[in-house]
Design an enzyme around this catalytic site. Structure first.
Site, mmCIF file in Angstrom:
data_model
loop_
_atom_site.group_PDB
_atom_site.id
_atom_site.type_symbol
_atom_site.label_atom_id
_atom_site.label_comp_id
_atom_site.label_asym_id
_atom_site.label_seq_id
_atom_site.Cartn_x
_atom_site.Cartn_y
_atom_site.Cartn_z
ATOM 1 N N CYS A 388 0.840 -1.207 0.000
ATOM 2 C CA CYS A 388 0.000 0.000 0.000
ATOM 3 C C CYS A 388 0.873 1.255 0.000
ATOM 4 O O CYS A 388 0.603 2.226 0.718
ATOM 5 C CB CYS A 388 -0.953 0.012 1.199
ATOM 6 S SG CYS A 388 -2.233 -1.246 1.104
ATOM 7 N N ALA A 389 1.929 1.212 -0.805
ATOM 8 C CA ALA A 389 2.837 2.354 -0.933
ATOM 9 C C ALA A 389 3.312 2.432 -2.386
ATOM 10 O O ALA A 389 4.513 2.443 -2.670
ATOM 11 C CB ALA A 389 4.019 2.214 0.018
#
Length: 470
Positions: A388-389
């Site tokens: 999630c980056a």
């Protein structure tokens, strides 16, 4: 655990604290079982045993809170409200800070984003117009939880440099340009574990008239944070990463913006008075906690903070750092393995360093395949993907993702040793089983391992995250 400082061998040969599932037996694809080596603490940490015991202690008294005259309701209300005080003490909250229980860090940051939007609207901001009333500034290293909520508001991003010092210079340049209302930053990268100088960032933000919110989802389970000492305005973290995986998170911070924001959840408990055509909202935590709250989640989150607060700080730090150092050294000795980092000065910059997270890649192998192999053939659990980056992974040249191993108070030296040994076997002998992609994830072909009857369709049809499916 004694407060006396433990020697190095004691610190890494066994868990620092007992956790639920520390003796979990994982089935191997070639037959037999092995103790599950959980190296995925950064995603969700197991419950500390004392926390789980507290859950069972409170559970018989569970009832709806605040408006019940019954015995159980009164006890539950006491537990719930006292949990605020315990959490406030853990983070060094100021006397007037508000403590709001949420679902998790993502929920907390979305709640604050709603309040920031209300502040901007009070200053004359309307969607679609060029904004002169304030912007949110964030780094490109943020988890999506601390990036997506701000993209709906006027915002600017700062691309991190290859050192902390240079990154701070870039942040100050952006602040000097003016018009920043809020700086949103992580306390520690969820990708590499490197820690940012939060007190220095806070001072920078305040120097240019901005407030700061710290995403402490990764930092809080590893290091103490003091709002009063640092001046941090808002702090968010999750129970499920802090050894209390029972559905609660928290937002702590200054009350004025929180009281001015539109209620996060419109519902019972958030109001003073309701008429058919009008509402009078309350202030304080209740304003954003509409509906029946997660009493057990708040109680266990508070218990987890109490347990961590009682740890000897040197033991806590050394246990994690020695495990991380052992793993990094072992991986660096393997040709074909790359350990990834963000900052050249992470280990030398004051008050920084790294938490128990190691990010790496294995040349010639998809990260998801390596993770599936480690699980099926070695009983080792790691995380793979983009964490999630996405902006950060793209900048690092890892658009397909990488691997992440992470430690916690329940970790031990054997966990790191088994991971290194598993990667070494992969590089020397290759895969010991055939693997296929099922529902977007690598899984063993013809998997005949036994799974709990109450967990059907394991593992393939559990599926991959949408962002990992082309």
């Amino acid at each position: 655990m004694s407060s006396a400082v433990l020697d190095a061998t004691q610190l890494i040969d066994s868990p620092l604290l007992p956790v639920v599932g520390q003796d979990l037996a994982a089935p191997l694809i070639h037959g037999g079982h092995v103790r599950y080596a959980n190296l995925d603490y950064a995603a969700s940490a197991p419950a500390i045993k004392d926390v789980a015991a507290h859950l069972n202690e409170v559970l018989p008294f569970y009832a709806s809170v605040h408006r019940g005259a019954g015995f159980a309701s009164q006890v539950s209300t006491s537990v719930y409200e006292n949990a605020r005080k315990i959490v406030a003490g853990f983070v060094g909250a100021r006397p007037d800070d508000t403590v709001i229980f949420t679902r998790n860090t993502t929920d907390s940051l979305n709640l604050l984003a709603g309040c920031v939007e209300s502040i901007l609207q009070q200053r004359g901001f309307t969607e679609g117009r060029s904004n002169v009333h304030g912007e949110v500034l964030y780094l490109d290293i943020e988890h999506h939880a601390n990036l997506l909520p701000w993209q709906a508001l006027p915002h600017r991003s700062v691309v991190g440099a290859d050192s902390i010092a240079a990154t701070l210079d870039r942040v100050e340049t952006a602040l000097r340009a003016g018009n920043v209302l809020l700086v949103a930053v992580t306390g520690a990268s969820n990708v590499t574990g490197e820690v940012l100088p939060v007190a220095e960032l806070t001072a920078l933000a305040h120097r240019y008239g901005a407030r700061i919110v710290l995403d402490a989802a990764q930092l809080a389970p590893h290091r103490r944070i003091d709002l009063t000492a640092t001046g941090i305005d808002y702090l968010a973290f999750s129970g499920h990463k802090l050894y209390a995986p029972f559905g609660a998170g928290v937002l702590v911070g200054r009350p004025d913006w929180l009281d001015a924001g539109h209620p996060h959840l419109a519902g019972g408990g958030a109001v003073k008075d309701v008429r058919l055509e009008s509402i009078s909202w309350t202030t304080g935590p209740a304003r954003h906690e509409g509906g029946t709250p997660n009493v057990l989640g708040a109680a266990t989150l508070a218990k987890a903070t109490s347990v961590l607060a009682a740890l000897n700080a040197d033991d806590w730090h050394q246990h994690e750092q020695q495990l991380r150092a052992h793993l990094v050294a072992g991986l660096n000795e393997l040709e074909g393995v790359t350990v990834h980092s963000l900052f050249s000065d992470a280990d030398t910059y004051p008050d920084c360093g790294s938490i128990g997270v190691v990010n790496f890649s294995v040349t010639g192998y998809d990260a998801g395949l390596v993770a599936a192999y480690l699980s099926a053939e070695h009983g080792v659990g790691v995380r793979d993907g983009k964490f999630c980056a996405h902006p950060l992974l793209n900048r690092l040249g890892l658009p397909a993702g990488s691997l992440r191993a992470s430690f916690g108070v329940g970790s031990q030296l054997e966990d790191a040793q088994r991971l290194v040994a598993g990667i070494q076997t992969l590089l020397q002998k290759g895969l010991g089983w055939d693997y296929v992609v099922d529902s977007g994830r690598w899984v063993p072909a013809n998997d005949n391992r036994e799974y709990p009857s109450w967990a059907p369709n394991t593992p393939g049809t559990a599926g991959a995250a949408p962002c990992s499916i082309d």
